[in-house]
Motif scaffolding. Sequence first.
Motif, PDB file in Angstrom:
ATOM      1  N   PRO A  71      12.957  60.050  23.171  1.00 62.25           N
ATOM      2  CA  PRO A  71      12.816  61.472  22.828  1.00 62.25           C
ATOM      3  C   PRO A  71      12.402  62.271  24.065  1.00 62.25           C
ATOM      4  O   PRO A  71      11.390  62.971  24.064  1.00 62.25           O
ATOM      5  N   ALA A  83       7.706  64.848  25.005  1.00 65.01           N
ATOM      6  CA  ALA A  83       7.048  65.752  24.050  1.00 65.01           C
ATOM      7  C   ALA A  83       6.270  64.992  22.977  1.00 65.01           C
ATOM      8  O   ALA A  83       5.148  65.346  22.655  1.00 65.01           O
ATOM      9  N   ALA A 115      18.680  62.718  20.779  1.00 61.15           N
ATOM     10  CA  ALA A 115      19.572  63.648  20.066  1.00 61.15           C
ATOM     11  C   ALA A 115      20.978  63.615  20.654  1.00 61.15           C
ATOM     12  O   ALA A 115      21.965  63.806  19.932  1.00 61.15           O
TER      13      ALA A 115
END
Length: 257
Positions: A71, A83, A115
């Motif tokens: 991530p 994050a 993502a």
Amino acid sequence: MVGTAKGRGFGVDVGGSGIKGCVVDVEAGALEGERLRIPTPEGAEPDAIADVVADIVSSFDWHGPVGVTLPCVVKGGMALTAANVHKSWIGTDAAELFAKRLGRATDEIIVVNDADAAGLAEMRFGAGRSHHKGVVVVLTFGTGIGSSVFVDGELVPNTEFGHLEVDGHNAEKRAAASIKEDEDLSWAEWAKRVTRYLQAVETVMWPDLIIAGGGVSKKAEKWLPLLEVKTPVLAAGLRNDAGIVGAGCMASQLLVG
Ligand code: BGC
């Protein structure tokens, strides 16, 4: 050798709450059997995560290349942001770390943003498979909000639309799926926040399609109809497996040539 045939890859999806991996059938865009999920170690530090990734891969009969999602913004195998994982990821050569732990050469490991991997899988096999013209934004709602953007089917890597500022807040701190849980929001309350978020995305981009992914896409009927946005929004087809499938597809590319 067992487990290295073309048409297959191994994907590991590292998230803020769980780390999941499986062999991927890259022709079908599906997991080959049951995935293994292990909770993300407290603190989510690089070494602890690498240990879990190694445990997952070694519990399968797999000797080929491995794709791992993080991530984080990832460029050339290096993590550049962090994050929802430990800050020490920033500046970590993740490809080298995983290669060492998995006993593989660095060119047998590919590390990508979670993502981006999920988006790739959605575009190839899921909700985006017949949308290879125009601009598609894939958003994953989980611990944070991840984004990937496709222009005529080509990925524009490392977009970070989860961190847009919306009404004075970092968007993912208001509209991630984890916030729905933490603040015990109803579907209607959460859908309002997602609407504000998507409207903010629409002020800086004019996508032709938005694909909404993450675990909450399993319950799409509860919140997609409540959204008030210009752009058509489709629920992700691969649900929570998109990251593993995308990472496995990228790993299988390492076998080519
Ligand atoms: C990170 C992104 C990631 C997303 C989903 C965000 O907080 O900045 O890189 O894709 O969470 O995990």
